[in-house]
Design a protein around this motif. Structure first.
Motif, PDB file in Angstrom:
ATOM      1  N   GLU A   1       0.963  -1.423   0.542  1.00 13.77           N
ATOM      2  CA  GLU A   1       0.194  -0.017  -0.314  1.00 13.77           C
ATOM      3  C   GLU A   1       0.822   1.447   0.079  1.00 13.77           C
ATOM      4  O   GLU A   1       1.901   1.111   0.378  1.00 13.77           O
ATOM      5  CB  GLU A   1      -1.132  -0.036   1.214  1.00 13.77           C
ATOM      6  CG  GLU A   1      -1.974  -1.295   1.658  1.00 13.77           C
ATOM      7  CD  GLU A   1      -3.219  -0.777   2.628  1.00 13.77           C
ATOM      8  OE1 GLU A   1      -3.981  -0.828   2.529  1.00 13.77           O
ATOM      9  OE2 GLU A   1      -2.056  -1.073   3.722  1.00 13.77           O
ATOM     10  N   SER A   2       0.326   2.677  -1.077  1.00  6.05           N
ATOM     11  CA  SER A   2       1.746   3.715  -0.634  1.00  6.05           C
ATOM     12  C   SER A   2       0.641   4.868   0.730  1.00  6.05           C
ATOM     13  O   SER A   2       1.499   5.595   0.341  1.00  6.05           O
ATOM     14  CB  SER A   2       0.831   4.535  -2.238  1.00  6.05           C
ATOM     15  OG  SER A   2      -0.510   4.307  -1.829  1.00  6.05           O
ATOM     16  N   ILE A   3      -0.381   4.187   1.689  1.00  4.66           N
ATOM     17  CA  ILE A   3      -0.853   4.931   2.522  1.00  4.66           C
ATOM     18  C   ILE A   3       0.889   5.040   4.162  1.00  4.66           C
ATOM     19  O   ILE A   3       1.420   4.121   3.704  1.00  4.66           O
ATOM     20  CB  ILE A   3      -2.089   4.631   3.165  1.00  4.66           C
ATOM     21  CG1 ILE A   3      -1.653   3.279   3.425  1.00  4.66           C
ATOM     22  CG2 ILE A   3      -2.521   5.146   2.391  1.00  4.66           C
ATOM     23  CD1 ILE A   3      -3.567   3.383   4.815  1.00  4.66           C
ATOM     24  N   THR A   4       0.930   6.101   4.137  1.00  5.62           N
ATOM     25  CA  THR A   4       1.615   6.273   5.433  1.00  5.62           C
ATOM     26  C   THR A   4       1.724   5.389   7.022  1.00  5.62           C
ATOM     27  O   THR A   4       0.063   5.012   6.991  1.00  5.62           O
ATOM     28  CB  THR A   4       2.192   7.710   5.887  1.00  5.62           C
ATOM     29  OG1 THR A   4       0.924   7.652   6.855  1.00  5.62           O
ATOM     30  CG2 THR A   4       2.594   8.689   5.057  1.00  5.62           C
ATOM     31  N   LEU A   5       2.299   4.804   7.472  1.00  9.30           N
ATOM     32  CA  LEU A   5       2.355   4.090   8.718  1.00  9.30           C
ATOM     33  C   LEU A   5       1.065   5.241   9.930  1.00  9.30           C
ATOM     34  O   LEU A   5       0.484   4.409   9.956  1.00  9.30           O
ATOM     35  CB  LEU A   5       3.663   3.714   9.111  1.00  9.30           C
ATOM     36  CG  LEU A   5       3.805   3.552  11.100  1.00  9.30           C
ATOM     37  CD1 LEU A   5       3.047   2.374  10.807  1.00  9.30           C
ATOM     38  CD2 LEU A   5       4.527   3.968  11.678  1.00  9.30           C
ATOM     39  N   ALA A   6       1.261   5.874   9.571  1.00 10.04           N
ATOM     40  CA  ALA A   6       0.659   7.202  10.231  1.00 10.04           C
ATOM     41  C   ALA A   6      -0.879   6.755  10.085  1.00 10.04           C
ATOM     42  O   ALA A   6      -2.285   6.772  10.780  1.00 10.04           O
ATOM     43  CB  ALA A   6       0.538   8.422  10.760  1.00 10.04           C
ATOM     44  N   GLU A   7      -1.111   6.928   8.398  1.00  8.78           N
ATOM     45  CA  GLU A   7      -2.577   6.271   8.241  1.00  8.78           C
ATOM     46  C   GLU A   7      -2.522   4.629   8.196  1.00  8.78           C
ATOM     47  O   GLU A   7      -4.199   4.883   8.843  1.00  8.78           O
ATOM     48  CB  GLU A   7      -2.606   6.270   6.928  1.00  8.78           C
ATOM     49  CG  GLU A   7      -2.857   8.277   6.639  1.00  8.78           C
ATOM     50  CD  GLU A   7      -2.456   8.512   4.645  1.00  8.78           C
ATOM     51  OE1 GLU A   7      -2.986   9.655   4.330  1.00  8.78           O
ATOM     52  OE2 GLU A   7      -1.553   8.059   3.963  1.00  8.78           O
ATOM     53  N   LYS A   8      -1.709   3.709   7.954  1.00 10.01           N
ATOM     54  CA  LYS A   8      -1.996   2.680   8.826  1.00 10.01           C
ATOM     55  C   LYS A   8      -3.015   2.443  10.189  1.00 10.01           C
ATOM     56  O   LYS A   8      -3.232   1.283  10.676  1.00 10.01           O
ATOM     57  CB  LYS A   8      -1.369   1.397   8.556  1.00 10.01           C
ATOM     58  CG  LYS A   8      -1.017   1.277   7.467  1.00 10.01           C
ATOM     59  CD  LYS A   8      -0.037   0.787   6.995  1.00 10.01           C
ATOM     60  CE  LYS A   8       1.127   0.741   5.396  1.00 10.01           C
ATOM     61  NZ  LYS A   8       1.896  -0.012   5.327  1.00 10.01           N
ATOM     62  N   ILE A   9      -2.434   3.080  10.675  1.00  8.88           N
ATOM     63  CA  ILE A   9      -2.701   3.003  12.531  1.00  8.88           C
ATOM     64  C   ILE A   9      -4.150   3.601  12.731  1.00  8.88           C
ATOM     65  O   ILE A   9      -4.791   3.012  13.796  1.00  8.88           O
ATOM     66  CB  ILE A   9      -1.561   3.427  13.940  1.00  8.88           C
ATOM     67  CG1 ILE A   9      -0.056   2.324  13.258  1.00  8.88           C
ATOM     68  CG2 ILE A   9      -1.648   3.656  14.502  1.00  8.88           C
ATOM     69  CD1 ILE A   9       0.706   3.775  13.823  1.00  8.88           C
ATOM     70  N   ASP A  10      -4.244   5.030  11.694  1.00  4.39           N
ATOM     71  CA  ASP A  10      -5.283   5.372  12.355  1.00  4.39           C
ATOM     72  C   ASP A  10      -5.948   4.652  11.969  1.00  4.39           C
ATOM     73  O   ASP A  10      -7.419   4.074  12.393  1.00  4.39           O
ATOM     74  CB  ASP A  10      -5.780   6.667  11.364  1.00  4.39           C
ATOM     75  CG  ASP A  10      -4.777   8.162  12.260  1.00  4.39           C
ATOM     76  OD1 ASP A  10      -4.242   7.469  13.241  1.00  4.39           O
ATOM     77  OD2 ASP A  10      -4.480   8.388  11.403  1.00  4.39           O
ATOM     78  N   ARG A  11      -6.004   3.651  10.839  1.00  4.65           N
ATOM     79  CA  ARG A  11      -7.394   2.556   9.994  1.00  4.65           C
ATOM     80  C   ARG A  11      -7.365   1.388  11.265  1.00  4.65           C
ATOM     81  O   ARG A  11      -9.169   1.016  11.224  1.00  4.65           O
ATOM     82  CB  ARG A  11      -6.850   2.187   8.907  1.00  4.65           C
ATOM     83  CG  ARG A  11      -7.455   1.635   8.136  1.00  4.65           C
ATOM     84  CD  ARG A  11      -7.264   0.565   7.102  1.00  4.65           C
ATOM     85  NE  ARG A  11      -5.618   0.498   6.853  1.00  4.65           N
ATOM     86  CZ  ARG A  11      -4.973  -0.103   5.732  1.00  4.65           C
ATOM     87  NH1 ARG A  11      -5.534  -0.018   4.298  1.00  4.65           N
ATOM     88  NH2 ARG A  11      -4.596  -1.119   5.891  1.00  4.65           N
ATOM     89  N   THR A  12      -6.146   0.866  11.457  1.00  2.53           N
ATOM     90  CA  THR A  12      -5.946   0.166  12.571  1.00  2.53           C
ATOM     91  C   THR A  12      -7.483   0.492  13.258  1.00  2.53           C
ATOM     92  O   THR A  12      -7.798  -0.304  14.397  1.00  2.53           O
ATOM     93  CB  THR A  12      -4.954  -0.226  13.208  1.00  2.53           C
ATOM     94  OG1 THR A  12      -4.538  -0.668  11.384  1.00  2.53           O
ATOM     95  CG2 THR A  12      -5.194  -1.737  14.002  1.00  2.53           C
ATOM     96  N   ARG A  13      -6.700   1.683  14.405  1.00  2.56           N
ATOM     97  CA  ARG A  13      -7.648   1.807  15.680  1.00  2.56           C
ATOM     98  C   ARG A  13      -9.417   2.087  15.364  1.00  2.56           C
ATOM     99  O   ARG A  13     -10.249   2.303  15.898  1.00  2.56           O
ATOM    100  CB  ARG A  13      -6.850   3.409  16.022  1.00  2.56           C
ATOM    101  CG  ARG A  13      -5.590   3.693  16.643  1.00  2.56           C
ATOM    102  CD  ARG A  13      -5.081   4.752  17.211  1.00  2.56           C
ATOM    103  NE  ARG A  13      -3.705   4.208  17.303  1.00  2.56           N
ATOM    104  CZ  ARG A  13      -2.963   4.947  18.140  1.00  2.56           C
ATOM    105  NH1 ARG A  13      -3.051   6.004  18.501  1.00  2.56           N
ATOM    106  NH2 ARG A  13      -2.083   4.585  19.129  1.00  2.56           N
ATOM    107  N   ALA A  14      -9.717   2.762  13.940  1.00  2.00           N
ATOM    108  CA  ALA A  14     -11.015   3.120  12.965  1.00  2.00           C
ATOM    109  C   ALA A  14     -11.041   1.872  12.879  1.00  2.00           C
ATOM    110  O   ALA A  14     -12.585   1.193  14.131  1.00  2.00           O
ATOM    111  CB  ALA A  14     -10.630   3.317  12.283  1.00  2.00           C
ATOM    112  N   ASN A  15     -11.396   0.299  13.217  1.00  2.00           N
ATOM    113  CA  ASN A  15     -11.498  -0.790  12.511  1.00  2.00           C
ATOM    114  C   ASN A  15     -11.707  -1.590  13.844  1.00  2.00           C
ATOM    115  O   ASN A  15     -12.989  -1.517  14.156  1.00  2.00           O
ATOM    116  CB  ASN A  15     -10.791  -1.921  11.969  1.00  2.00           C
ATOM    117  CG  ASN A  15      -9.757  -1.567  10.414  1.00  2.00           C
ATOM    118  OD1 ASN A  15     -11.174  -0.550  10.540  1.00  2.00           O
ATOM    119  ND2 ASN A  15      -9.133  -1.969  10.063  1.00  2.00           N
TER     120      ASN A  15
END
Ligand SMILES: [Zn+2]
Length: 161
Positions: free
Chosen positions: A137-151
């Motif tokens: 994926e091209s998204i940043t680590l911060a975005e992945k962390i945000d997504r995980t927290r949202a999930n």
């Protein structure tokens, strides 16, 4: 996340009886957990393979849920964690079911989700623990962390009802 103490963890559970909370096995290595790299605290009961626990900060304070781990079928397969989207082969991902909180739970309702079997999503995300592969994926680590927290928040919301 902020390091958690044993009383804070026990007080956080929303889908257990008082007796279950008192008996549940906390991690023995609480002091050594890599808190700075954790989005949530997750662990398996070393004495009972079918039990797992997850504690996270939520808008209303600490929220803990007890999970039932479905037995593995033993087939080699690949599956993805619904929180961190890490793909594992074999038994790296398990179906985990949480009894709903309150009246819904007493009526037998539960919520299931496919999660990393060792609940180390935070470490897979940050590359601190190696999984077979991750989505390219091209998204940043911060975005992945945000997504995980949202999930995770969405999953916990379903448990709380
Ligand atoms: Zn995961």
């Amino acid at each position: 996340m902020t390091p958690l103490t044993e009383p804070a963890i026990r007080a956080s559970f929303v889908n257990c009886t008082k007796g279950e909370v008192k008996r549940l096995a906390l991690p023995r290595d609480l002091a050594e957990r890599p808190w700075a790299d954790l989005d949530f605290l997750g662990w398996r009961d070393p004495a009972a393979a079918e039990r797992a626990y997850l504690v996270a900060e939520s808008g209303t304070g600490l929220l803990g849920v007890a999970l039932r781990v479905a037995p593995q079928t033993g087939r080699v397969r690949r599956s993805m964690c619904s929180l961190c989207l890490t793909t594992h082969t074999g038994d790296g991902v398990s179906l985990m079911t949480a009894r709903k909180a309150g009246r819904d739970g007493r009526a037998g309702n539960s919520v299931g989700s496919y999660l990393c079997t060792d609940l180390a999503c935070s470490l897979y995300l940050r590359g601190k623990k190696n999984a077979g592969r991750r989505l390219d994926e091209s998204i940043t680590l911060a975005e992945k962390i945000d997504r995980t927290r949202a999930n995770l928040a969405a999953f916990l919301q379903q448990v709380v009802g």
